[in-house]
Design an enzyme around this catalytic site. Structure first.
Site, PDB file in Angstrom:
ATOM      1  N   ASP A   1      -3.545 -10.473 -15.687  1.00  0.00           N
ATOM      2  CA  ASP A   1      -3.161 -10.483 -17.099  1.00  0.00           C
ATOM      3  C   ASP A   1      -1.648 -10.652 -17.237  1.00  0.00           C
ATOM      4  O   ASP A   1      -1.155 -11.491 -17.997  1.00  0.00           O
ATOM      5  CB  ASP A   1      -3.615  -9.179 -17.755  1.00  0.00           C
ATOM      6  CG  ASP A   1      -3.658  -9.275 -19.273  1.00  0.00           C
ATOM      7  OD1 ASP A   1      -3.315 -10.329 -19.827  1.00  0.00           O
ATOM      8  OD2 ASP A   1      -4.017  -8.272 -19.914  1.00  0.00           O
TER       9      ASP A   1
ATOM     10  N   TYR B   1      -9.434  -2.457 -16.415  1.00  0.00           N
ATOM     11  CA  TYR B   1      -9.997  -3.010 -17.643  1.00  0.00           C
ATOM     12  C   TYR B   1     -11.471  -2.687 -17.843  1.00  0.00           C
ATOM     13  O   TYR B   1     -12.049  -3.077 -18.867  1.00  0.00           O
ATOM     14  CB  TYR B   1      -9.810  -4.531 -17.664  1.00  0.00           C
ATOM     15  CG  TYR B   1      -8.421  -4.970 -18.068  1.00  0.00           C
ATOM     16  CD1 TYR B   1      -7.306  -4.223 -17.698  1.00  0.00           C
ATOM     17  CD2 TYR B   1      -8.221  -6.124 -18.796  1.00  0.00           C
ATOM     18  CE1 TYR B   1      -6.028  -4.622 -18.048  1.00  0.00           C
ATOM     19  CE2 TYR B   1      -6.938  -6.530 -19.156  1.00  0.00           C
ATOM     20  CZ  TYR B   1      -5.856  -5.771 -18.775  1.00  0.00           C
ATOM     21  OH  TYR B   1      -4.596  -6.171 -19.131  1.00  0.00           O
TER      22      TYR B   1
ATOM     23  N   LYS C   1      -1.238  -5.036  -5.045  1.00  0.00           N
ATOM     24  CA  LYS C   1      -0.267  -3.958  -4.888  1.00  0.00           C
ATOM     25  C   LYS C   1      -0.807  -2.981  -3.836  1.00  0.00           C
ATOM     26  O   LYS C   1      -0.802  -1.767  -3.996  1.00  0.00           O
ATOM     27  CB  LYS C   1      -0.051  -3.253  -6.241  1.00  0.00           C
ATOM     28  CG  LYS C   1       1.163  -2.333  -6.269  1.00  0.00           C
ATOM     29  CD  LYS C   1       2.476  -3.046  -6.098  1.00  0.00           C
ATOM     30  CE  LYS C   1       3.641  -2.066  -6.171  1.00  0.00           C
ATOM     31  NZ  LYS C   1       4.907  -2.649  -5.697  1.00  0.00           N
TER      32      LYS C   1
ATOM     33  N   ASP D   1       4.790  -7.345  -7.319  1.00  0.00           N
ATOM     34  CA  ASP D   1       6.154  -7.416  -7.841  1.00  0.00           C
ATOM     35  C   ASP D   1       6.960  -8.509  -7.157  1.00  0.00           C
ATOM     36  O   ASP D   1       7.798  -9.164  -7.780  1.00  0.00           O
ATOM     37  CB  ASP D   1       6.856  -6.060  -7.724  1.00  0.00           C
ATOM     38  CG  ASP D   1       6.632  -5.386  -6.386  1.00  0.00           C
ATOM     39  OD1 ASP D   1       5.493  -5.316  -5.930  1.00  0.00           O
ATOM     40  OD2 ASP D   1       7.623  -4.911  -5.791  1.00  0.00           O
TER      41      ASP D   1
END
Length: 468
Positions: A357, A161, A233, A333
């Protein structure tokens, strides 16, 4: 006080300040800057401000009062002053420390990537804090929404971002690819279609990680939460997302050693409690099932980890670790899956910008959607905070007095709690619980609640006030 030409500063109000001990100093007559927002923001603000004032009046019987100061961002100042974000808006948020805003339109045709992102960066509001909790009776797609009670600390200034992007076909894009090809040929070879690929950078820093995790830990300790989950991740992006995880654990150990315990440390200490005579090697095998297939160096690393954890015995052993704040981590995930099927395992979540987000809206869907999801952007070092609606402007519903004002109202509840006005915050929660339990709701809930009474945006505000 700074000079203002377009903003009218209330004469009878006083500024919130930050004390020497990093504690907010809130007067009984604070000036609170607000942006009503675009589209439905106008209806929402009119309903919300009445709820805020009713809660303050009922809680403090006139001893405390908010002095609202309108500032501008979005379509309104563009029409009035030909600018989407006047300098005075940032100046006011900076000077008066705490403010609140409705949803804003993202300008079309360049200039700002997003007004919301611009405000966060200009004010260095590095925490996006999103509590997710269930109100009894709110329609939900999951079987046990009442199990959902989480607070997300999303890093607000780094990650993808930051907007460092090089569109395909531009000279900048060609320069980046040329640089990679010449200096990092192995990495360049990993780009599957280099001739047409857009390129973006993903910066994740030690400083950005540490201040986010520090804020999450301090908040969790102050609010007696049970665990913090570092969501990442890192199995794929080892030196950005994986580093976030490692730096977060290191920060917890270094600055909050007596108040925290890592998940692996809890396993080691628990093994020792169950078998006081357990050897270091057996303990290592217990926390890493693949221990015997590891190289000698890897085995030594695990055994050193066990030895370090056992040194905590005086402060953490004999079950004392169970009262500490548990620091753990999970792959992003996996977090999405288990926050659905095992939500009680999650309490405070600290994560990076993009993951946060996604997670914020996904979790909000379990408890009624972003229409009632509150949010705040906070710099816990300077004290600056902007509380905000988490949804968009929904222009087709603008000025129809129709939409749910819950997101801004609950953001105001967060604001009052942040200011130390817990009594007013409690009344807002009581009012919303009462209105929803009575099935007096706006159209988004009414269509999913058999026997509900449909009310307007302003009518929902009336119902909340009536149930305080």
């Amino acid at each position: 006080m700074a000079e203002y030409k377009i903003v009218k500063v209330p004469k009878d109000g006083a500024k919130i300040t930050m004390g020497a001990n990093h504690q907010l100093q809130v007067p009984d007559n604070p000036i609170i800057p607000f942006i009503e927002g675009d589209g439905t923001g106008r209806d929402i603000w009119r309903a919300s401000v009445r709820v805020f004032e009713a809660a303050v009046e009922k809680a403090y019987k006139g001893k405390k009062k908010i002095h609202w100061m309108e500032i501008y961002a979005g379509e309104k100042p563009f029409k009035m002053f030909n600018t989407w974000l006047p300098d005075e808006t940032v100046q006011a948020f900076t000077e008066f420390i705490v403010g609140i805003k409705g949803p804003l339109t993202t300008p079309i045709g360049g200039g700002f990537r997003s007004l919301n992102v611009s405000l966060r960066i200009l004010l260095d509001l590095y925490v996006c804090q999103r509590p997710v909790r269930y109100f009894n009776g709110v329609p939900s797609p999951v079987k046990h929404p009442e199990y959902v009670d989480m607070v997300i600390f999303r890093e607000n200034t780094e990650d993808i971002y930051t907007g460092i992007e090089f569109p395909n076909g531009t000279e900048e894009n060609k320069k980046i690819k040329s640089f990679l090809k010449e200096n990092f040929p192995k990495e360049y070879a990993k780009i599957r279609f280099p001739n047409t690929a857009g390129i973006a950078l993903k910066p994740v820093s030690v400083e950005g990680t540490e201040r986010l995790v520090r804020a999450a830990i301090k908040w969790a300790l102050a609010n007696k939460r049970k665990n913090i989950n570092l969501v990442h991740k890192g199995n794929i992006m080892k030196y950005t997302e994986g580093a976030f995880k490692d730096w977060g654990y290191a920060l917890a150990k270094r600055e909050f050693r007596n108040e925290t315990v890592s998940e692996r440390e809890s396993w080691i200490l628990g093994n020792k409690e169950q078998n006081p005579n357990m050897s270091v090697e057996d303990n290592a095998k217990g926390i890493d099932p693949g221990f015997e297939m590891m190289s000698p160096d890897q085995q030594n690393d695990i055994k050193k980890e066990v030895e370090e954890a056992l040194k905590l015995w005086p402060t953490h052993g004999d079950g004392k670790w169970k009262k500490k704040l548990l620091i753990k981590d999970s792959i992003a995930d996996v977090t999405f899956q288990f926050s659905l099927i095992r939500p009680r395992d999650y309490d405070v979540i600290a994560t990076m910008n993009l993951n946060g987000d996604y997670l914020s809206d996904a979790l909000a869907a379990q408890v009624g959607g972003i229409g009632i999801a509150p949010g705040a952007n906070i710099n816990y070092d300077s004290g600056h905070a902007v509380f905000e609606a988490t949804h968009g402007t929904a222009p087709k519903y603008a000025d129809l007095d129709k939409v749910n004002p819950g997101s801004v109202i609950l953001s105001g509840e967060m604001m009052f709690r942040y200011m130390g006005w817990g009594e007013a915050a409690d009344l807002i929660i009581k009012g919303i619980e009462g209105a929803v339990n009575n099935k007096t709701v706006t159209y988004d809930f009414e269509r999913l609640m058999p026997g509900a009474k449909l009310v307007s945006c302003s009518g929902f505000g009336d119902a909340i006030i009536a149930n305080m």
